[in-house]
Design an enzyme around this catalytic site. Sequence first.
Site, PDB file in Angstrom:
ATOM      1  N   ARG A 256       0.865  -1.176   0.000  1.00 24.06           N
ATOM      2  CA  ARG A 256       0.000   0.000   0.000  1.00 24.06           C
ATOM      3  C   ARG A 256       0.902   1.226   0.000  1.00 24.06           C
ATOM      4  O   ARG A 256       1.860   1.299   0.772  1.00 24.06           O
ATOM      5  CB  ARG A 256      -0.999  -0.014   1.163  1.00 24.06           C
ATOM      6  CG  ARG A 256      -0.418   0.233   2.519  1.00 24.06           C
ATOM      7  CD  ARG A 256      -1.491   0.468   3.568  1.00 24.06           C
ATOM      8  NE  ARG A 256      -1.168  -0.166   4.841  1.00 24.06           N
ATOM      9  CZ  ARG A 256      -0.326   0.303   5.728  1.00 24.06           C
ATOM     10  NH1 ARG A 256       0.329   1.425   5.499  1.00 24.06           N
ATOM     11  NH2 ARG A 256      -0.084  -0.340   6.852  1.00 24.06           N
TER      12      ARG A 256
ATOM     13  N   HIS B  21      -2.220   3.133   6.472  1.00 26.97           N
ATOM     14  CA  HIS B  21      -3.230   2.081   6.654  1.00 26.97           C
ATOM     15  C   HIS B  21      -4.642   2.651   6.500  1.00 26.97           C
ATOM     16  O   HIS B  21      -5.470   2.112   5.782  1.00 26.97           O
ATOM     17  CB  HIS B  21      -3.036   1.466   8.045  1.00 26.97           C
ATOM     18  CG  HIS B  21      -4.141   0.564   8.451  1.00 26.97           C
ATOM     19  ND1 HIS B  21      -4.270  -0.713   7.956  1.00 26.97           N
ATOM     20  CD2 HIS B  21      -5.192   0.756   9.282  1.00 26.97           C
ATOM     21  CE1 HIS B  21      -5.357  -1.273   8.480  1.00 26.97           C
ATOM     22  NE2 HIS B  21      -5.923  -0.398   9.286  1.00 26.97           N
TER      23      HIS B  21
ATOM     24  N   TYR C   9       6.688   3.759  10.791  1.00 26.62           N
ATOM     25  CA  TYR C   9       7.114   2.353  10.846  1.00 26.62           C
ATOM     26  C   TYR C   9       7.641   1.802   9.524  1.00 26.62           C
ATOM     27  O   TYR C   9       7.997   0.639   9.451  1.00 26.62           O
ATOM     28  CB  TYR C   9       5.974   1.468  11.392  1.00 26.62           C
ATOM     29  CG  TYR C   9       4.664   1.612  10.645  1.00 26.62           C
ATOM     30  CD1 TYR C   9       3.661   2.456  11.124  1.00 26.62           C
ATOM     31  CD2 TYR C   9       4.430   0.932   9.467  1.00 26.62           C
ATOM     32  CE1 TYR C   9       2.465   2.613  10.454  1.00 26.62           C
ATOM     33  CE2 TYR C   9       3.235   1.076   8.782  1.00 26.62           C
ATOM     34  CZ  TYR C   9       2.248   1.911   9.287  1.00 26.62           C
ATOM     35  OH  TYR C   9       1.056   2.061   8.612  1.00 26.62           O
TER      36      TYR C   9
HETATM   37  C1  LIG Z   1     -10.345  -8.924  15.097  1.00 27.55           C
HETATM   38  C2  LIG Z   1      -9.656  -7.581  14.904  1.00 27.55           C
HETATM   39  N1  LIG Z   1      -8.509  -7.317  15.576  1.00 27.55           N
HETATM   40  C3  LIG Z   1      -7.891  -6.124  15.423  1.00 27.55           C
HETATM   41  C4  LIG Z   1      -8.421  -5.181  14.576  1.00 27.55           C
HETATM   42  C5  LIG Z   1      -7.712  -3.837  14.382  1.00 27.55           C
HETATM   43  N2  LIG Z   1      -7.153  -3.800  13.020  1.00 27.55           N
HETATM   44  C6  LIG Z   1      -7.761  -3.108  12.043  1.00 27.55           C
HETATM   45  S1  LIG Z   1      -6.956  -3.265  10.584  1.00 27.55           S
HETATM   46  C7  LIG Z   1      -5.761  -4.234  11.260  1.00 27.55           C
HETATM   47  C8  LIG Z   1      -4.609  -4.745  10.420  1.00 27.55           C
HETATM   48  C9  LIG Z   1      -5.047  -5.645   9.309  1.00 27.55           C
HETATM   49  O1  LIG Z   1      -3.971  -5.947   8.481  1.00 27.55           O
HETATM   50  P1  LIG Z   1      -4.118  -6.855   7.225  1.00 27.55           P
HETATM   51  O2  LIG Z   1      -4.979  -8.039   7.524  1.00 27.55           O
HETATM   52  O3  LIG Z   1      -2.760  -7.132   6.716  1.00 27.55           O
HETATM   53  O4  LIG Z   1      -4.944  -5.960   6.182  1.00 27.55           O
HETATM   54  P2  LIG Z   1      -4.567  -4.544   5.555  1.00 27.55           P
HETATM   55  O5  LIG Z   1      -5.210  -3.496   6.440  1.00 27.55           O
HETATM   56  O6  LIG Z   1      -3.103  -4.439   5.495  1.00 27.55           O
HETATM   57  O7  LIG Z   1      -5.201  -4.509   4.202  1.00 27.55           O
HETATM   58  C10 LIG Z   1      -6.006  -4.433  12.614  1.00 27.55           C
HETATM   59  C11 LIG Z   1      -5.132  -5.221  13.500  1.00 27.55           C
HETATM   60  C12 LIG Z   1      -9.621  -5.491  13.913  1.00 27.55           C
HETATM   61  N3  LIG Z   1     -10.198  -4.644  13.055  1.00 27.55           N
HETATM   62  N4  LIG Z   1     -10.221  -6.693  14.077  1.00 27.55           N
END
Ligand SMILES: Cc1ncc(C[n+]2csc(CCOP(=O)(O)OP(=O)(O)O)c2C)c(N)n1
Length: 357
Positions: A256, A260, A269
Amino acid sequence: MLQQMDQVDIQLLRSDGSLTDEGRPIWDSISIEMKLHFHRWMVLARTFDRRSVILQRQGRIGTYAPLEGQEAAQVGSALALDREDWIFPTYREHGVAMIAGMPLDRILLYWMGRVEGNIAPEGVRVLPPYVPIATQLPQAMGAAWAAKLKGESSVTVAYFGDGATSEGDFHEALNFAGVFRLPCVFFCQNNHYAISVPFSRQSATPTVAEKSRAYNLPGVRVDGNDVLAVYHVMQEAVRRARRGEGATLIEAVTYRKGSHTTADDATRYREEEEVTDWVERRDPLTRLESLLIQEGLLTAGQVEECHDRCREEVDSAWKKAAKAEAPPPSHLFAHVYATLPAELKRQRAETEGRSYG
Ligand SMILES: Cc1ncc(C[n+]2csc(CCOP(=O)(O)OP(=O)(O)O)c2C)c(N)n1
């Protein structure tokens, strides 16, 4: 670290816009119409994305999750699907949703916090964006299992990020899909970070694709910034599922470009060198544009026209979304509980100017 990011099982269109030996016949076998679709949708996804970030900065929409950098992964995979297929997205799949038939103004309504933004038009099989990580995976297995029991030919696709593969739901869903040979595709966009946590801190396996082996499913690691390769592997996975041969795990290696969400600061980071490498050398859109121009399918002027038309399309979507009437505060309390708990009843009464209890 950058070297490990480079190792993929399949790349057909190199970063400089040239085709690999394997890529040439695959490119030649695709219709001109589809090649232009790759381009138009990638431009539209990027244009929509950049405009949404601006709208958020102006305070016109809420927090927004940008997709820039991931256009090839989203467009290549979504264009390989049929209208009958079910899509279970995360909060970042606007490029997928628009191809599935979600109108742009409705995607904007979602980010404006409107209930209507969750409702797909009749016949559009895309679920509302899932925010709790990996929750959509077991739910997608329910849809895939139902399709199989009913003898339908639809395929279910679950989209998720690399971070989602650290969740129990991911493993339960893959296990279920493996045991029941479900007609589905697990499509992971590995953009290398779960918010601020790099993949190496989330997973002891160096890749996502190899996790498929534990469930006896095929896993493929594709260059996620190469729209041709993504389209190709997705087509194969979808055909396999339709033939009754079960699920595939696809890991699209991508990045990306921005943060985020609009609430995050990625400079805290990520190393500048890494970001520059992906943004300047591996851009999925400029790579496709350079191929289309070399092949004589578009002129530089036509590329510009496409960007202009997409800007107009996004403009009119925003004009439409901005006209939507403000919802009553009671919407906040609808659609979650069949029977509201007492505390929420009290809050609802408060928003309606009534006293409660
Ligand atoms: C069950 C849960 N735990 C924590 C979060 C907080 N959270 C939101 S996005 C995220 C990271 C997700 O990363 P990834 O799966 O790699 O997807 P990306 O955002 O990089 O597309 C987290 C930990 C959440 N939304 N749901």
